[in-house]
Each structure stands twice: as C-alpha cells, then as structure tokens.
Design a protein around this motif. Structure first.
Motif, PDB file in Angstrom:
ATOM      1  N   MET A  83      -2.364   3.791   2.043  1.00  0.00           N
ATOM      2  CA  MET A  83      -1.473   4.590   2.891  1.00  0.00           C
ATOM      3  C   MET A  83      -2.267   5.394   3.912  1.00  0.00           C
ATOM      4  SD  MET A  83       1.626   5.063   3.705  1.00  0.00           S
ATOM      5  CE  MET A  83       2.489   4.252   2.344  1.00  0.00           C
ATOM      6  N   ILE A  84      -3.480   5.807   3.563  1.00  0.00           N
ATOM      7  CA  ILE A  84      -4.338   6.469   4.550  1.00  0.00           C
ATOM      8  C   ILE A  84      -4.648   5.502   5.689  1.00  0.00           C
ATOM      9  CG2 ILE A  84      -6.645   7.418   4.955  1.00  0.00           C
ATOM     10  CD1 ILE A  84      -6.546   8.548   2.098  1.00  0.00           C
ATOM     11  N   VAL A  85      -4.992   4.268   5.341  1.00  0.00           N
ATOM     12  CA  VAL A  85      -5.253   3.244   6.356  1.00  0.00           C
ATOM     13  C   VAL A  85      -4.009   3.016   7.206  1.00  0.00           C
ATOM     14  CG1 VAL A  85      -5.850   0.813   6.729  1.00  0.00           C
ATOM     15  CG2 VAL A  85      -6.998   2.119   4.922  1.00  0.00           C
ATOM     16  N   HIS A  86      -2.875   2.911   6.546  1.00  0.00           N
ATOM     17  CA  HIS A  86      -1.599   2.673   7.232  1.00  0.00           C
ATOM     18  C   HIS A  86      -1.294   3.818   8.192  1.00  0.00           C
ATOM     19  CE1 HIS A  86       2.621   1.064   7.285  1.00  0.00           C
ATOM     20  NE2 HIS A  86       1.971  -0.050   7.004  1.00  0.00           N
ATOM     21  N   HIS A  87      -1.436   5.046   7.721  1.00  0.00           N
ATOM     22  CA  HIS A  87      -1.200   6.217   8.569  1.00  0.00           C
ATOM     23  C   HIS A  87      -2.167   6.250   9.751  1.00  0.00           C
ATOM     24  CE1 HIS A  87       1.805   7.754   6.012  1.00  0.00           C
ATOM     25  NE2 HIS A  87       1.433   9.015   5.924  1.00  0.00           N
ATOM     26  N   THR A  88      -3.425   5.855   9.500  1.00  0.00           N
ATOM     27  CA  THR A  88      -4.421   5.905  10.565  1.00  0.00           C
ATOM     28  C   THR A  88      -4.015   5.036  11.751  1.00  0.00           C
ATOM     29  OG1 THR A  88      -6.200   6.342   8.981  1.00  0.00           O
ATOM     30  CG2 THR A  88      -6.848   5.461  11.122  1.00  0.00           C
ATOM     31  N   GLN A  89      -3.503   3.844  11.466  1.00  0.00           N
ATOM     32  CA  GLN A  89      -3.059   2.994  12.564  1.00  0.00           C
ATOM     33  C   GLN A  89      -1.838   3.576  13.266  1.00  0.00           C
ATOM     34  OE1 GLN A  89      -1.004  -1.073  12.411  1.00  0.00           O
ATOM     35  NE2 GLN A  89      -3.121  -1.661  12.899  1.00  0.00           N
ATOM     36  N   ALA A  90      -0.909   4.149  12.493  1.00  0.00           N
ATOM     37  CA  ALA A  90       0.282   4.743  13.105  1.00  0.00           C
ATOM     38  C   ALA A  90      -0.099   5.882  14.051  1.00  0.00           C
ATOM     39  CB  ALA A  90       1.229   5.251  12.020  1.00  0.00           C
ATOM     40  N   ASP A 162      -3.267  -8.103   6.151  1.00  0.00           N
ATOM     41  CA  ASP A 162      -2.137  -8.519   5.329  1.00  0.00           C
ATOM     42  C   ASP A 162      -1.377  -7.336   4.750  1.00  0.00           C
ATOM     43  OD1 ASP A 162      -4.193  -7.697   3.733  1.00  0.00           O
ATOM     44  OD2 ASP A 162      -3.908  -9.243   2.193  1.00  0.00           O
ATOM     45  N   MET A 163      -1.761  -6.112   5.081  1.00  0.00           N
ATOM     46  CA  MET A 163      -1.034  -4.936   4.602  1.00  0.00           C
ATOM     47  C   MET A 163       0.331  -4.887   5.287  1.00  0.00           C
ATOM     48  SD  MET A 163      -2.186  -0.931   4.726  1.00  0.00           S
ATOM     49  CE  MET A 163      -3.747  -1.300   3.932  1.00  0.00           C
ATOM     50  N   PRO A 164       1.387  -4.594   4.552  1.00  0.00           N
ATOM     51  CA  PRO A 164       2.738  -4.628   5.137  1.00  0.00           C
ATOM     52  C   PRO A 164       2.869  -3.761   6.387  1.00  0.00           C
ATOM     53  CG  PRO A 164       2.861  -4.387   2.762  1.00  0.00           C
ATOM     54  CD  PRO A 164       1.408  -4.251   3.126  1.00  0.00           C
ATOM     55  N   GLY A 165       3.361  -4.362   7.460  1.00  0.00           N
ATOM     56  CA  GLY A 165       3.671  -3.631   8.680  1.00  0.00           C
ATOM     57  C   GLY A 165       2.532  -3.388   9.629  1.00  0.00           C
ATOM     58  N   MET A 166       1.313  -3.727   9.258  1.00  0.00           N
ATOM     59  CA  MET A 166       0.170  -3.440  10.134  1.00  0.00           C
ATOM     60  C   MET A 166       0.202  -4.314  11.386  1.00  0.00           C
ATOM     61  SD  MET A 166      -1.927  -1.037   8.909  1.00  0.00           S
ATOM     62  CE  MET A 166      -3.654  -1.342   9.271  1.00  0.00           C
ATOM     63  N   ALA A 167      -0.036  -3.693  12.536  1.00  0.00           N
ATOM     64  CA  ALA A 167      -0.117  -4.442  13.790  1.00  0.00           C
ATOM     65  C   ALA A 167      -1.456  -5.159  13.870  1.00  0.00           C
ATOM     66  CB  ALA A 167       0.035  -3.494  14.976  1.00  0.00           C
ATOM     67  N   THR A 168      -1.463  -6.308  14.518  1.00  0.00           N
ATOM     68  CA  THR A 168      -2.701  -7.065  14.699  1.00  0.00           C
ATOM     69  C   THR A 168      -3.519  -6.464  15.841  1.00  0.00           C
ATOM     70  OG1 THR A 168      -1.737  -8.593  16.302  1.00  0.00           O
ATOM     71  CG2 THR A 168      -1.497  -9.152  13.950  1.00  0.00           C
ATOM     72  N   GLY A 197       6.898  -1.561   6.684  1.00  0.00           N
ATOM     73  CA  GLY A 197       5.806  -1.931   5.794  1.00  0.00           C
ATOM     74  C   GLY A 197       5.434  -0.794   4.858  1.00  0.00           C
ATOM     75  N   GLY A 198       5.475   0.432   5.368  1.00  0.00           N
ATOM     76  CA  GLY A 198       5.203   1.585   4.521  1.00  0.00           C
ATOM     77  C   GLY A 198       6.224   1.710   3.397  1.00  0.00           C
ATOM     78  N   THR A 200       7.774  -0.754   1.997  1.00  0.00           N
ATOM     79  CA  THR A 200       7.436  -1.801   1.027  1.00  0.00           C
ATOM     80  C   THR A 200       6.339  -1.313   0.086  1.00  0.00           C
ATOM     81  OG1 THR A 200       8.021  -3.556   2.594  1.00  0.00           O
ATOM     82  CG2 THR A 200       6.567  -4.159   0.766  1.00  0.00           C
ATOM     83  N   MET A 201       5.343  -0.627   0.626  1.00  0.00           N
ATOM     84  CA  MET A 201       4.267  -0.079  -0.193  1.00  0.00           C
ATOM     85  C   MET A 201       4.798   0.973  -1.158  1.00  0.00           C
ATOM     86  SD  MET A 201       1.562   0.209   2.973  1.00  0.00           S
ATOM     87  CE  MET A 201       0.303   1.137   2.096  1.00  0.00           C
ATOM     88  N   VAL A 202       5.746   1.771  -0.705  1.00  0.00           N
ATOM     89  CA  VAL A 202       6.359   2.790  -1.557  1.00  0.00           C
ATOM     90  C   VAL A 202       7.065   2.156  -2.751  1.00  0.00           C
ATOM     91  CG1 VAL A 202       8.280   4.439  -1.662  1.00  0.00           C
ATOM     92  CG2 VAL A 202       6.587   4.593   0.187  1.00  0.00           C
ATOM     93  N   GLU A 203       7.848   1.129  -2.487  1.00  0.00           N
ATOM     94  CA  GLU A 203       8.575   0.473  -3.578  1.00  0.00           C
ATOM     95  C   GLU A 203       7.618  -0.119  -4.609  1.00  0.00           C
ATOM     96  OE1 GLU A 203      11.794   0.642  -4.194  1.00  0.00           O
ATOM     97  OE2 GLU A 203      11.785   2.023  -2.491  1.00  0.00           O
ATOM     98  N   GLU A 204       6.483  -0.626  -4.149  1.00  0.00           N
ATOM     99  CA  GLU A 204       5.510  -1.212  -5.066  1.00  0.00           C
ATOM    100  C   GLU A 204       4.918  -0.153  -5.996  1.00  0.00           C
ATOM    101  OE1 GLU A 204       2.985  -3.926  -6.955  1.00  0.00           O
ATOM    102  OE2 GLU A 204       4.773  -4.239  -5.723  1.00  0.00           O
ATOM    103  N   VAL A 205       4.502   0.995  -5.431  1.00  0.00           N
ATOM    104  CA  VAL A 205       3.876   2.006  -6.282  1.00  0.00           C
ATOM    105  C   VAL A 205       4.900   2.686  -7.169  1.00  0.00           C
ATOM    106  CG1 VAL A 205       4.054   4.085  -4.800  1.00  0.00           C
ATOM    107  CG2 VAL A 205       2.018   3.726  -6.254  1.00  0.00           C
ATOM    108  N   ARG A 206       6.149   2.704  -6.771  1.00  0.00           N
ATOM    109  CA  ARG A 206       7.182   3.251  -7.659  1.00  0.00           C
ATOM    110  C   ARG A 206       7.295   2.418  -8.930  1.00  0.00           C
ATOM    111  NH1 ARG A 206      11.994   4.688  -3.259  1.00  0.00           N
ATOM    112  NH2 ARG A 206      11.399   6.890  -2.926  1.00  0.00           N
ATOM    113  N   ARG A 207       7.027   1.134  -8.839  1.00  0.00           N
ATOM    114  CA  ARG A 207       7.114   0.252 -10.004  1.00  0.00           C
ATOM    115  C   ARG A 207       5.831   0.258 -10.831  1.00  0.00           C
ATOM    116  NH1 ARG A 207       6.897  -4.516  -9.408  1.00  0.00           N
ATOM    117  NH2 ARG A 207       6.329  -4.772  -7.203  1.00  0.00           N
TER     118      ARG A 207
END
Length: 238
Positions: A83-90, A162-168, A197-198, A200-207
C-alpha cells in the motif's frame, strides 16, 4: 402600656415560630440534597469486536475492554508495504495536476489525494518500524527497504506492474506529457482504476490479515477511496 407590652410579646412569639419553621424547612432541604440518589450505572454489556473472520463478543460493564493486538502475519506486512508503493504512485500522479489540469475540481481531487496519502505513507512506515519489518524508501530509485530486519529490498515501483490498479510506465509518461482537458480525462481514468486496485488489496487483507491496526488502515483506505472514486466518476460525466 400593658397592651403595648403584650403586643410586642405576641410579635416576638410569632417571629420565633416563623424562624423555627424556616429552620425545619432548611433542614429538610439539606437532608433531601444529601440523600439524593446517585445516577444509575450503565448495565448494558460491552461489545468487543472479534478478529478477522471472528464474531464479536460481549463482556460485563467494568470488565477490562482492552483488546490485545495480534502480531502481524505475512499478509499484514505485505499489505502495508504494497500500500505504501501504491500510495507513492498515486501521489506522483496527483502532483502532476497543478501544472497540467484544466478543471479546478480535478486539481482539487488531486490535491486531496496528495495531501492525505503522503502522511499515510509515513504512518505505514512507522507501523513497519514498530514490528521491525522492512520499511519502504519511497525516495530511492528502486524504493528499497530501509534496512530493518535484514530483509531484501522492496521496490517502490519496480516489480509491481502486477499490483492491482498500478499504471504502467507508458501510461505515466503519457499522463506527464498531457495537459488541459486531455490530462483531466486521462488522470481521472487512471486514478479511478488505481483506487479500484487499492480496494482489491483491502479485500484481500481483510480475509488473510490478523493485525487489528492493519484492519483499521484497510477500512480507512476503503472509505476514503470509495468516496474519491464516486467523485471522480462524477467529474468524467460532467
């Protein structure tokens, strides 16, 4: 003269009787105040949330309500690092908006994303430090770990296509080269996909996660990014 003395005596007796009545009344008031019942105590049971996948439980009032925090598992740590990586791109995408966006509302949502996710990156790195887990250096070219725990590098941008939602890289280059209405449309499209994509990551860690604090972080991400997705979709159709 005798009549006058009798009258004075009568007045004195009446005054004494009145004073006695007042003293008795005052005493009753004081007793009433001293005997006032204490406010009722709360007798309702306290609900204690269970861990991920567990039902909530109840305890009697007055019993300890502190919930012991479960140490993080691998899913918790990976979620926070990713999520840090994800936030960094955002944040990187959002920081392009002030000089390129045409619409004020696009600049506004971009500022909101940058202002909120920047501090969240710092908070999540502090959480990793608390458990002596590798932090993410968002300023390093490859986003390497901060060296905690002796683990290998965790790239902030590399190896996360391949992280959900990441731009190329190509999409980011196109966004950086755009301006005006073209930038606005592309920014909103990419950021909506990024936020999805974020989620999707949330739903995964909730499980799969077990740490209470990580679940709180996931819940905050879900609420904030769902709201921003709805706002950005409205801007696209406006």
């Amino acid at each position: 003269m005798i009549r006058t003395s009798r009258a004075v005596g009568t007045l004195l007796r009446r005054a004494g009787a009145l004073a006695g009545v007042l003293l008795v009344a005052g005493g009753l008031v004081a007793c009433t105040e001293e005997a006032a019942p204490e406010p009722p105590t709360n007798s309702a049971p306290v609900i204690v949330p269970g861990g991920p996948g567990e039902e909530a439980s109840t305890i009697a009032p007055g019993e300890g309500t502190a919930v012991e925090e479960e140490p993080p598992n691998e899913a918790d740590v990976e979620f926070v690092q990713d999520m840090i990586v994800h936030h960094t791109q955002a944040v990187a995408m959002a920081e392009l908006a002030p000089d390129r966006a045409a619409a004020a509302d696009v600049r506004g949502i971009a500022a909101r994303i940058a202002d909120s996710q920047g501090p969240e990156i710092d908070m999540m790195n502090r959480w990793l430090e608390r458990y002596d887990k590798p932090t993410v250096d968002t300023d390093a070219p490859d986003g390497g770990h901060g060296g905690h725990g002796g683990h290998g590098g965790h790239g902030a941008m590399a190896d996360h296509a391949d992280m959900p939602g990441m731009a190329t890289d190509e999409q980011l280059a196109t966004l950086e080269a755009a301006s005006g209405d073209t930038f606005d449309t592309l920014f909103l499209q990419l950021m909506i996909r990024h936020h999805e994509g974020g989620l999707t990551m949330v739903e995964e860690v909730r499980r799969t996660g077990v740490n209470v604090r990580v679940q709180e972080i996931a819940d905050d991400v879900a609420v904030t990014q769902t709201d921003e997705i709805n706002r950005m979709r409205g801007m696209l159709v406006a």
